[in-house]
Write a protein that holds these residues in place. Structure first.
Motif, mmCIF file in Angstrom:
data_model
loop_
_atom_site.group_PDB
_atom_site.id
_atom_site.type_symbol
_atom_site.label_atom_id
_atom_site.label_comp_id
_atom_site.label_asym_id
_atom_site.label_seq_id
_atom_site.Cartn_x
_atom_site.Cartn_y
_atom_site.Cartn_z
ATOM 1 N N ASP A 264 0.822 -1.215 0.000
ATOM 2 C CA ASP A 264 0.000 0.000 0.000
ATOM 3 C C ASP A 264 0.854 1.261 0.000
ATOM 4 O O ASP A 264 0.525 2.250 -0.656
ATOM 5 C CB ASP A 264 -0.931 0.013 1.219
ATOM 6 C CG ASP A 264 -2.247 -0.725 0.962
ATOM 7 O OD1 ASP A 264 -2.645 -0.844 -0.215
ATOM 8 O OD2 ASP A 264 -2.877 -1.169 1.939
ATOM 9 N N SER A 265 1.964 1.227 0.736
ATOM 10 C CA SER A 265 2.791 2.438 0.848
ATOM 11 C C SER A 265 3.534 2.751 -0.453
ATOM 12 O O SER A 265 3.956 3.893 -0.668
ATOM 13 C CB SER A 265 3.799 2.280 1.991
ATOM 14 O OG SER A 265 4.644 1.166 1.755
ATOM 15 N N ASP A 266 3.690 1.742 -1.320
ATOM 16 C CA ASP A 266 4.419 1.950 -2.573
ATOM 17 C C ASP A 266 3.502 2.020 -3.791
ATOM 18 O O ASP A 266 3.979 2.212 -4.913
ATOM 19 C CB ASP A 266 5.412 0.801 -2.800
ATOM 20 C CG ASP A 266 6.420 0.680 -1.666
ATOM 21 O OD1 ASP A 266 6.928 1.728 -1.233
ATOM 22 O OD2 ASP A 266 6.666 -0.449 -1.202
ATOM 23 N N ALA A 267 2.211 1.846 -3.577
ATOM 24 C CA ALA A 267 1.281 1.776 -4.712
ATOM 25 C C ALA A 267 1.176 3.123 -5.413
ATOM 26 O O ALA A 267 1.206 4.182 -4.787
ATOM 27 C CB ALA A 267 -0.098 1.336 -4.227
ATOM 28 N N VAL A 268 1.056 3.064 -6.726
ATOM 29 C CA VAL A 268 0.923 4.275 -7.540
ATOM 30 C C VAL A 268 -0.249 4.101 -8.498
ATOM 31 O O VAL A 268 -0.640 2.979 -8.819
ATOM 32 C CB VAL A 268 2.212 4.561 -8.346
ATOM 33 C CG1 VAL A 268 3.375 4.855 -7.403
ATOM 34 C CG2 VAL A 268 2.547 3.403 -9.271
ATOM 35 N N PRO A 269 -0.816 5.208 -8.981
ATOM 36 C CA PRO A 269 -1.872 5.081 -9.996
ATOM 37 C C PRO A 269 -1.306 4.503 -11.289
ATOM 38 O O PRO A 269 -0.093 4.509 -11.515
ATOM 39 C CB PRO A 269 -2.352 6.521 -10.210
ATOM 40 C CG PRO A 269 -1.775 7.324 -9.090
ATOM 41 C CD PRO A 269 -0.546 6.609 -8.636
ATOM 42 N N SER A 270 -2.201 4.013 -12.138
ATOM 43 C CA SER A 270 -1.770 3.567 -13.461
ATOM 44 C C SER A 270 -1.216 4.762 -14.236
ATOM 45 O O SER A 270 -1.499 5.908 -13.924
ATOM 46 C CB SER A 270 -2.936 2.928 -14.210
ATOM 47 O OG SER A 270 -3.964 3.877 -14.437
ATOM 48 N N PRO A 271 -0.407 4.501 -15.270
ATOM 49 C CA PRO A 271 0.240 5.612 -15.981
ATOM 50 C C PRO A 271 -0.754 6.535 -16.678
ATOM 51 O O PRO A 271 -1.833 6.109 -17.079
ATOM 52 C CB PRO A 271 1.125 4.917 -17.007
ATOM 53 C CG PRO A 271 0.963 3.459 -16.833
ATOM 54 C CD PRO A 271 -0.053 3.199 -15.797
ATOM 55 N N GLU A 272 -0.363 7.771 -16.790
ATOM 56 C CA GLU A 272 -1.162 8.749 -17.542
ATOM 57 C C GLU A 272 -1.121 8.378 -19.022
ATOM 58 O O GLU A 272 -0.049 8.193 -19.594
ATOM 59 C CB GLU A 272 -0.565 10.141 -17.347
ATOM 60 C CG GLU A 272 -1.389 11.261 -17.938
ATOM 61 C CD GLU A 272 -2.562 11.651 -17.063
ATOM 62 O OE1 GLU A 272 -3.674 11.735 -17.628
ATOM 63 O OE2 GLU A 272 -2.370 11.856 -15.860
ATOM 64 N N PRO A 273 -2.285 8.235 -19.675
ATOM 65 C CA PRO A 273 -2.249 7.923 -21.110
ATOM 66 C C PRO A 273 -1.605 9.069 -21.895
ATOM 67 O O PRO A 273 -1.766 10.238 -21.533
ATOM 68 C CB PRO A 273 -3.734 7.785 -21.486
ATOM 69 C CG PRO A 273 -4.456 7.619 -20.198
ATOM 70 C CD PRO A 273 -3.656 8.323 -19.155
ATOM 71 N N PRO A 274 -0.887 8.756 -22.949
ATOM 72 C CA PRO A 274 -0.352 9.833 -23.795
ATOM 73 C C PRO A 274 -1.482 10.618 -24.454
ATOM 74 O O PRO A 274 -2.594 10.106 -24.599
ATOM 75 C CB PRO A 274 0.483 9.081 -24.839
ATOM 76 C CG PRO A 274 -0.011 7.694 -24.831
ATOM 77 C CD PRO A 274 -0.537 7.420 -23.450
ATOM 78 N N ASP A 275 -1.205 11.845 -24.806
ATOM 79 C CA ASP A 275 -2.231 12.680 -25.461
ATOM 80 C C ASP A 275 -2.811 11.952 -26.656
ATOM 81 O O ASP A 275 -2.076 11.425 -27.494
ATOM 82 C CB ASP A 275 -1.626 14.010 -25.907
ATOM 83 C CG ASP A 275 -1.341 14.939 -24.735
ATOM 84 O OD1 ASP A 275 -1.856 14.670 -23.638
ATOM 85 O OD2 ASP A 275 -0.587 15.914 -24.918
#
Length: 281
Positions: A264-275
């Protein structure tokens, strides 16, 4: 529906728009802040416009005997595309839809109402909080399609979240997730590592171009304690207008490689899609 004009409304987490499809009389596209979220044909609920939705549908068609009702939890509501699909293909199913955006749910129910007797219960709640409060062994299928904007929130990307999903599923249950990533697939590999730590059987469905690292795109993850009929799913996905591959077994273990589960402490959102990856207009 009488008016076939776009509907725009500020909802809890952005601006939602319902746009009619000029080619299908009672079909609508839902976008939130310009990102396509769902497509619904009220006259033909088994029609799935988005490729990833069809891939989820192919798995749902093969997880149990044809037409058999299931207990299903949907994390993420959108325009309720898959709940409508399951109500049509597996009548008698009991479905819970968990959507954090109350305004979005109200917009969808107002303009794209569910059919009478659909067996779909709607809940306004955070997906993980709702899951943590759900009873053990209470669902046959759990479908995660949660995006805050165009990204999966971080608290739905950890090993602890995967353990909650496994707890809520019955022993023969199936977990499905829609994610998006691109090469070198750091996020996707970590999500598969989470599931591999909890479930015995895994499969990944994606277009060959995405798997080869040529572009950003959706991937459907399948996890269970029993073998999924990957051969049947592979036949269906290969015959799609946009064919996809089903990876499982040693090939999928090779894909995961040295990726580790995420705390949980290292979790990140999924990547931002490219434009332009998923935008409309």
């Amino acid at each position: 529906m009488s008016e076939a004009i776009p509907v725009t409304r500020a909802v809890d987490h952005g601006t939602a728009k319902l746009m009619p499809d000029v080619d299908r009389e009672r079909a609508w596209l839902l976008t939130v802040d310009g990102a396509p979220q769902s497509y619904v044909d009220l006259d033909e609920p088994t029609y799935l416009e988005f490729e990833y939705a069809r891939r989820l549908g192919y798995v749902l068609d093969t997880v149990a005997e044809e037409g058999l009702g299931l207990d299903v939890v949907h994390l993420g509501g959108g325009a309720l595309t898959l709940p409508r699909y399951l109500a049509a293909t597996r009548p008698g199913s009991r479905q819970d839809v968990v959507e954090a955006d109350r305004g979005l749910l109200e917009l969808v129910v107002e303009h794209l109402p569910l059919p009478e007797g659909s067996g779909v219960a709607l809940h306004t709640a955070d997906a993980r909080a709702w899951l943590e409060a759900a009873p053990d062994d209470s669902a046959d299928v759990l479908i995660a399609d949660v995006f805050g904007g165009s990204r999966v929130p971080a608290h739905l990307t950890s090993l602890a979240y995967a353990r909650e999903a496994e707890r809520v599923l019955r022993p023969g249950g199936v977990y499905l997730a829609n994610l998006a990533d691109a090469a070198p697939f750091g996020f996707l590999r970590s999500q598969l590592a989470n599931l591999a730590a909890v479930f015995e059987e895994l499969a990944l469905i994606a277009e060959p171009g995405v798997l080869r690292g040529r572009r950003f795109g959706n991937a459907v993850l399948v996890a269970s304690h029993r073998p999924v009929d990957t051969a049947a799913v592979a036949r269906l996905t290969a015959a799609d207008v946009f064919p996809a591959r089903v990876e499982h077994g040693p090939a999928l273990r090779d894909f995961i490689g040295a990726a580790q589960p995420v705390g949980d402490s290292d979790a990140v959102p999924s990547p931002e899609p490219p434009d332009g990856a998923f935008g409309i207009g």
